[in-house]
Design an enzyme around this catalytic site. Structure first.
Site, PDB file in Angstrom:
ATOM      1  N   HIS A 159     -55.346 -27.980 110.260  1.00 33.96           N
ATOM      2  CA  HIS A 159     -55.510 -29.367 110.712  1.00 33.96           C
ATOM      3  C   HIS A 159     -56.529 -29.426 111.856  1.00 33.96           C
ATOM      4  CE1 HIS A 159     -53.986 -33.453 111.887  1.00 33.96           C
ATOM      5  NE2 HIS A 159     -54.438 -33.046 113.058  1.00 33.96           N
ATOM      6  N   GLU A 160     -56.389 -28.544 112.831  1.00 37.31           N
ATOM      7  CA  GLU A 160     -57.298 -28.557 113.981  1.00 37.31           C
ATOM      8  C   GLU A 160     -58.707 -28.110 113.592  1.00 37.31           C
ATOM      9  OE1 GLU A 160     -56.414 -30.113 116.447  1.00 37.31           O
ATOM     10  OE2 GLU A 160     -54.266 -30.173 116.005  1.00 37.31           O
TER      11      GLU A 160
ATOM     12  N   HIS B 219     -60.680 -30.930 112.214  1.00 38.06           N
ATOM     13  CA  HIS B 219     -61.292 -31.782 113.243  1.00 38.06           C
ATOM     14  C   HIS B 219     -62.650 -31.221 113.664  1.00 38.06           C
ATOM     15  CE1 HIS B 219     -58.058 -34.559 113.718  1.00 38.06           C
ATOM     16  NE2 HIS B 219     -57.207 -33.708 114.240  1.00 38.06           N
TER      17      HIS B 219
ATOM     18  N   GLU C 148     -56.572 -38.483 112.233  1.00 39.97           N
ATOM     19  CA  GLU C 148     -55.376 -37.671 111.992  1.00 39.97           C
ATOM     20  C   GLU C 148     -55.007 -37.666 110.502  1.00 39.97           C
ATOM     21  OE1 GLU C 148     -54.092 -35.671 114.056  1.00 39.97           O
ATOM     22  OE2 GLU C 148     -55.298 -36.383 115.747  1.00 39.97           O
TER      23      GLU C 148
END
Length: 346
Positions: A159-160, A163, A257
């Site tokens: 997930h990070e 980004h 998100e």
């Protein structure tokens, strides 16, 4: 990998946000110039008891250099500032071999240069990514490493990394410049007004009568009025632009998100793993000591994997969770979307 790239909606929001990041500082400065040429000049004429010929002016070229220079400085040093304020410590592979191995493997999966890894000693399980000026970091807390299973931790890291791949982490770093400036200007103006109230509440400024006393009394009145009006105008304008900049920052944060959740589900092939991680983080938040939440609190909330405001705060010191509400979509909604993806995958 196509799914790790920002979708069209996020790309459009990022483009709009970038435009606002550049335009809002100009609007902020020229709003002050307009008020200086209206309210300010009227105040000068009243204070000096004579007309004021002239106007305030800011050279557009100089302002452009200052604004762009400020954004460059924020881009270059913003990540360091965030990491320093949270006591994040860079760790190497010898200290956290499994963590580094997971970041390396997932980064290569999405054709991303491996970022550095940092750890925050905290009882609050969370993670975030920062980027700018060649300082890309994936940051996790010690509580996150302790609470999550290996597949859940990998989903969080994916997930990070999404980004960083989407470059929205870079944009979020730069986007916080104007809210930070306007916030501190508003705070300074508030304390100036508060100081005046305290000063005159204590009986300061009792006047004397006659010649010299009248002159001193008017000078004091002029000073008080000028300071009060300046502080009120600064507080009002700063609050308005702070609210506007935080609004688009928050909208961008919420959309990014969702995109990173979907990207992580595709990278790991397990939407359920990220759903499980979010569930554990959300469930653990009410038990986190206030001291640890205060450490993470303070302007970086929009960067975290899961929101701090999911906790039922009882301390008045944790102000920014009231100032910056809803930086993330509802965690329950994110979990449900991931569960649906898991069902479709099955």
């Amino acid at each position: 990998m196509r799914s790790t790239l920002a979708d069209r909606s996020l790309r459009f929001r990022m483009l709009v946000a970038l435009g606002l990041i550049v335009c809002l500082p100009f609007a902020f400065v020229y709003t002050f110039v307009f008020l200086a040429n209206t309210v300010g000049i009227a105040l000068l004429e009243w204070a000096n008891e004579r007309p004021y010929h002239g106007e305030f002016y800011v050279d557009p070229l100089v302002l452009t250099v200052v604004v762009l220079g400020g954004l460059v400085v924020q881009y270059r040093f913003g990540p360091r500032t965030v990491l320093g304020s949270l006591d994040a410590r860079d760790v190497d592979a010898s200290e956290y071999p499994d963590l580094h191995a997971a970041v390396t493997r997932l980064s290569s999966q999405i054709d991303l240069a491996k970022p550095d890894v940092a750890v925050i000693r905290s009882e609050a399980p969370n993670a975030f990514a920062v980027a700018g000026g060649g300082h890309e970091r994936v940051v996790v807390t010690t509580a996150l490493l302790e609470r999550l299973e290996d597949d859940e931790l990998e989903a969080v890291l994916a997930h990070e990394l999404a980004h960083l791949k989407n470059r929205d982490a870079n944009l979020m770093t730069v986007a916080w410049l104007l809210p930070t400036i306007t916030y501190y200007l508003a705070v300074v103006a508030f304390y100036v007004l508060y100081g005046l109230v305290r000063l005159f509440g204590s009986g300061f400024g009792g006047g004397s009568s006659g010649g010299r006393g009248d002159s001193d009394g008017r000078a004091l009145l002029v000073a008080v009025v000028v300071i009060t009006v300046t502080a009120v105008v600064t507080l009002t304008v700063s609050a308005m632009f702070w609210a506007a900049s935080v609004l688009f920052y928050r909208v961008l944060s919420r959309q990014r998100e969702y995109v990173a959740d979907e990207a992580a589900a595709t990278i790991t092939g397990s939407p359920a793993a990220l759903a499980g991680a979010l569930e554990k983080i959300d469930g653990a938040m009410p038990d986190v000591p206030d001291e640890d939440l205060r450490k993470l609190d303070g302007g970086a909330e929009a960067l975290y994997l899961a929101p701090l405001e999911s906790r039922d705060f009882g301390s008045n010191e944790l102000v920014s969770t009231d100032i910056f509400p809803e930086t993330h979509p509802p965690t329950a909604e994110r979990i449900e979307r991931l569960r649906e993806l898991a069902r479709d995958h099955e």
